[in-house]
Enzyme design. Sequence first.
Site, PDB file in Angstrom:
ATOM      1  N   ASN A 131      20.723  17.155  21.597  1.00 41.94           N
ATOM      2  CA  ASN A 131      20.817  15.776  21.122  1.00 41.94           C
ATOM      3  C   ASN A 131      20.983  15.778  19.608  1.00 41.94           C
ATOM      4  O   ASN A 131      20.222  16.444  18.899  1.00 41.94           O
ATOM      5  CB  ASN A 131      19.554  14.984  21.466  1.00 41.94           C
ATOM      6  CG  ASN A 131      19.513  14.543  22.902  1.00 41.94           C
ATOM      7  OD1 ASN A 131      20.527  14.496  23.585  1.00 41.94           O
ATOM      8  ND2 ASN A 131      18.322  14.217  23.376  1.00 41.94           N
TER       9      ASN A 131
ATOM     10  N   ARG B  78      21.389  15.961  28.926  1.00 37.39           N
ATOM     11  CA  ARG B  78      21.341  17.399  28.631  1.00 37.39           C
ATOM     12  C   ARG B  78      20.939  18.200  29.866  1.00 37.39           C
ATOM     13  O   ARG B  78      21.492  19.261  30.121  1.00 37.39           O
ATOM     14  CB  ARG B  78      20.378  17.694  27.484  1.00 37.39           C
ATOM     15  CG  ARG B  78      20.848  17.135  26.150  1.00 37.39           C
ATOM     16  CD  ARG B  78      19.820  17.332  25.065  1.00 37.39           C
ATOM     17  NE  ARG B  78      18.562  16.713  25.478  1.00 37.39           N
ATOM     18  CZ  ARG B  78      17.361  17.146  25.118  1.00 37.39           C
ATOM     19  NH1 ARG B  78      17.215  18.190  24.338  1.00 37.39           N
ATOM     20  NH2 ARG B  78      16.269  16.529  25.525  1.00 37.39           N
TER      21      ARG B  78
END
Length: 76
Positions: free
Chosen positions: A23, A4
């Site tokens: 996520n 990320r």
Amino acid sequence: MGFRWFTRANALEIGGLTGFALNLDDGRVQVVAEGRRENCHRLLDWLRSDDTPGRVDGVTEIWDTPRGGYEGFAIR
């Protein structure tokens, strides 16, 4: 650094993109990006490349009308 974080860094480097990387419970990462089409394509190209951290088994893209409301590109 995780997937990320690298996704956010790449979106900021491309510039003109807002959205987030999140996520999911099943191990996937959801990336929502809004901006000029060519900038979104650049992010997609990066997501499909061998330059991403970790393992990417596939990228599913969904194009829709931008909803707005994002400030910058966030990690969620």
